[in-house]
Each structure stands twice: as structure tokens, then as C-alpha cells.
Design an enzyme around this catalytic site. Structure first.
Site, PDB file in Angstrom:
ATOM      1  N   TYR A   1      13.548  28.452  20.138  1.00 48.48           N
ATOM      2  CA  TYR A   1      13.372  27.564  18.984  1.00 48.48           C
ATOM      3  C   TYR A   1      14.638  27.549  18.131  1.00 48.48           C
ATOM      4  CZ  TYR A   1      11.013  25.483  14.926  1.00 48.48           C
ATOM      5  OH  TYR A   1      10.638  24.659  13.884  1.00 48.48           O
TER       6      TYR A   1
ATOM      7  N   SER B   1      14.901  23.205  10.546  1.00 49.31           N
ATOM      8  CA  SER B   1      14.155  24.399  10.139  1.00 49.31           C
ATOM      9  C   SER B   1      15.092  25.385   9.474  1.00 49.31           C
ATOM     10  CB  SER B   1      13.518  25.051  11.373  1.00 49.31           C
ATOM     11  OG  SER B   1      12.985  26.325  11.088  1.00 49.31           O
TER      12      SER B   1
END
Length: 275
Positions: free
Chosen positions: A146, A133
């Protein structure tokens, strides 16, 4: 002969869209999902689909055995796509939530990868596509769990490339920015499950930012793109003779990745506090 690919996390979003695109473009796609109902749907849509929970070793064993039986013990590519986000300020995220985040995003990815490497070593080639990501490059408030999981994926990918340098097994990292999917809906469910909003010193920000972001769903956000943006890079990772070790996806990733490389940490922090 069709190239075979196993994709995790195909219940919706990027995994689902990638499975359809590759299936329609000549790949032998093994689409997997954690829930039996999602697997049933995938099979009804014509996929060779299997139930696979990346946090469950027995589930991994069963799915891989079934796939390799059908391919004669070979697999061209693995797309480690399964994952989710756990929002919340780090001081509000219990250890259980962080542990669960890592079990799916990191440990599950690692288990799938290490199980498929011997297959690819035996056949002499392969592609391993790891879904990281933009938040594996930079950090944002209320994304700590995350962030940490995606930073961990970066470390695993960078190490794997070095360890597989003398093989024809290519490890490709995807640094994806915001994409239209159920990601935010799923993240909000985890947030509400684990975070006691009203007891947090960030309660106001949670209501104005985290929950409001779900309500907006980014329909008019120019930085949020469709899954095809990811799929284009997946195709390059699969079909280029020498794919890049990583692909930035969406303008947000290009912009923030550049800031990370060029700006002093204190300057970058000031920018990220406004994101």
C-alpha cells in the site's frame, strides 16, 4: 447549472459519503462502484450510478461514455477515490498481490485521469482530486504494498501539476489519515487471501497487530475520524478558485507529515517502529 463530478469507489466509506454529501449540496454526482449490487443500491438511493471497475478498460470506456453522454461531453471534476490496502510484510507479499494492488490504486487512477484530461482541456477547466494517504508520505511495517502504491500516486500528482500548469485544470492530492470505513475489513480479506500467516517469521506480530487491529475497529482511537473530515477537503478542492495542491487530513497526517519534513531518517524510523 450544476457542477458535475464523477466519483470512483462509492460502494462504502469515503466515496459513498462524499457522493451523498455532494448530491445533497447541489452537485450532479455520477457515483460508480465495481460491483453490480452496489450500483443497484446507489440507484435505489437516487444516484445516477454506473458500474466501473478501474482495472478494466472496457468498464472505464462504458462508464465514461455514459457519463459524458449525459453531460454533453463535459465534466467539472473527477474524484479518484477507488483503492484498497494489501497488508503483509514485503517478504510475505507475492508479486501477484503487489501487481493487483498497483492495478487498482495506481494504474486504474492513471487510466481514469488520462482519459478525462482531454475532456477538461477541451472545455478549458476542471478539477482532478487524487486520493493518496498519509502512507504516501511515510511508511509503516506490514504496509509495504500500500505504501508503494500511494508513493506512486504522489509522483503522478506532482508531475501532473507541472504538466498542467498552463491550464485551468487543478490537480489536488488528498493525504488522508485513518478514517472510519470498511477499509480495514477489506484489507484483512486481502491479507488472509495472499499471506500465509503461520509460515511467516512475523506470525506473532500478524496476530497481535494486523488481525487485532481489525477486531478493535478503532472505535476509541482518537486519531481515527469520520468521512466528513475528507469531504470538507473535497469541497475546498472543488470550490476554491485556487485550491491547494494537497490537503492533509486528520491529526495523524499533520503530525507524521511534519516529522517526515523535519526529522533525520533514522529518527523517523524509530518513531514509526512504535506506531
Amino acid at each position: 447549472m450544476k457542477k458535475s463530478i464523477l466519483i470512483t469507489g462509492c460502494s462504502s466509506g469515503i466515496g459513498y459519503a462524499a457522493a451523498h454529501f455532494l448530491h445533497n449540496n447541489g452537485y450532479e454526482v455520477f457515483a460508480t462502484a465495481r460491483k453490480a449490487d452496489d450500483v443497484k443500491t446507489l440507484r435505489e438511493e437516487g444516484f445516477n450510478a454506473f458500474q466501473l471497475d478501474v482495472t478494466d478498460t472496457a468498464s472505464i470506456d462504458s462508464a465514461l461514455a455514459a457519463v459524458l453522454e449525459q453531460t454533453g461531453g463535459t465534466l467539472y471534476a473527477l474524484f479518484n477515490n477507488a483503492g484498497y490496502g494489501q497488508p503483509g510484510a514485503l517478504e510475505d507479499v507475492p508479486a501477484e498481490a503487489l501487481r493487483e494492488q498497483f492495478e487498482t490504486n495506481v494504474i486504474g487512477l492513471h487510466e481514469m485521469t488520462r482519459r478525462i484530461i482531454p475532456v477538461m482541456r477541451q472545455q478549458g477547466y476542471g478539477r482532478i482530486i487524487q486520493h493518496s494517504s498519509v502512507l504516501g508520505l511515510i511508511s509503516l511495517r506490514f504496509r509495504g504494498a500500500y505504501n508503494a502504491s500511494k508513493y506512486a500516486i504522489e509522483g503522478l500528482c506532482d508531475t501532473l501539476r507541472l504538466e498542467l500548469d498552463d491550464t485551468d485544470i487543478h490537480v489536488v492530492t488528498l493525504n488522508t489519515g485513518p478514517i472510519h470505513s470498511r477499509f480495514r475489513d477489506n484489507a484483512t480479506e486481502k491479507f488472509l487471501h495472499y499471506v500465509d500467516i503461520d509460515k511467516s517469521c512475523f506470525a506473532k506480530e500478524y496476530h497481535e497487530e494486523v488481525l487485532a487491529r481489525k477486531a478493535k475497529k478503532s472505535e476509541n482511537d482518537p486519531f481515527t475520524k469520520e468521512p466528513i473530515e475528507v469531504i470538507r477537503k473535497v469541497v475546498l478542492a472543488l470550490e476554491k478558485p485556487q485550491p491547494k495542491p494537497r490537503y492533509y487530513i486528520t491529526a495523524a497526517t499533520h503530525l507524521l507529515g511534519t516529522f517526515k519534513r523535519l526529522l533525520p531518517t533514522s529518527w523517523l524510523d524509530k518513531i514509526l517502529l512504535k506506531v
